[in-house]
Design an enzyme around this catalytic site. Structure first.
Site, mmCIF file in Angstrom:
data_model
loop_
_atom_site.group_PDB
_atom_site.id
_atom_site.type_symbol
_atom_site.label_atom_id
_atom_site.label_comp_id
_atom_site.label_asym_id
_atom_site.label_seq_id
_atom_site.Cartn_x
_atom_site.Cartn_y
_atom_site.Cartn_z
ATOM 1 N N HIS A 19 12.558 -35.146 6.008
ATOM 2 C CA HIS A 19 12.144 -36.441 6.551
ATOM 3 C C HIS A 19 12.286 -37.556 5.532
ATOM 4 C CE1 HIS A 19 8.431 -36.602 4.208
ATOM 5 N NE2 HIS A 19 8.272 -35.318 4.484
ATOM 6 N N GLU A 59 4.982 -28.666 7.308
ATOM 7 C CA GLU A 59 4.951 -28.543 5.856
ATOM 8 C C GLU A 59 3.909 -27.518 5.422
ATOM 9 O OE1 GLU A 59 6.231 -28.304 3.143
ATOM 10 O OE2 GLU A 59 6.493 -30.300 2.262
#
Length: 203
Positions: A10, A81
């Site tokens: 990202h 994550e």
């Protein structure tokens, strides 16, 4: 098994900019993060993806949207994550003040995920890719993608500490013959944009 797997981290967030560990905290991209993600669009639109998967967190989903795949992406919860537990929102320097020598790939996180749990989750993602064919894009996060890459080539998770990964970067997993290989690693969106731009006419 997919012939190629594109790993897209990202774009920048305020916490990634300041080095704070960002696991489940759902932060938006910064303006610079949106620009970095948008730079991926020109290159990735040239590729025919058979599957596009994204982490459920907004920083990954927004990067996926800006890259042009929001309408076709499927949310895959296992792409989120690393859960940093007690270390969420803290910098490495702050953690080292209490735990000298700590490394997430070696030690995991108290009240968060261990290296064993991350290894299992990465292996679960790879197992889910096996029935897929063609070319796959995964929009995810820095530490998890590093773990995924080393598990792809059969290394233990702790080897992920050797692989730097920038925001809005592109990496590729593939094969060298029949052997799983890392074909490209940590190409920045700015470099990709420059390399993918048309060359000026020769004079």
């Amino acid at each position: 098994m997919a012939a190629q797997i594109f790993l897209i981290r990202h774009g920048e967030t305020q916490w990634s900019l300041t080095g704070r560990h960002t696991g489940r905290t759902d932060l938006p991209l910064t303006e610079n993060g949106e620009r970095g993600a948008a730079h991926l669009h020109g290159l990735l639109q040239r590729i025919t993806f058979t599957h596009v998967l994204t982490s459920p967190l907004q920083r990954a989903r927004r990067t996926c949207e800006l890259a042009g795949f929001g309408a076709v992406a499927q949310v895959e919860p296992d792409l989120h994550e690393w859960d940093y537990g007690d270390y969420e929102g803290r910098t490495t320097a702050e953690i080292h003040a209490q735990q000298p020598g700590w490394d997430v790939f070696q030690n995991g996180c108290p009240q968060g995920e261990s290296t064993g749990q991350i290894s299992q989750r990465a292996d679960r993602v790879l197992a889910g890719l096996r029935p897929m064919d063609g070319t796959v894009a995964l929009f995810s996060h820095g530490h998890f993608l590093r773990a995924l890459a080393v598990r792809w080539i059969g290394l233990p998770v702790h080897e992920g500490r050797h692989f730097a990964l920038d925001t809005a970067s592109l990496s590729m997993l593939g094969f060298n013959g029949e052997i799983p290989a890392i074909s490209l690693w940590n190409a920045s969106s700015n470099a990709i944009f420059a390399l993918s731009a048309p060359l000026p006419p020769r004079t």
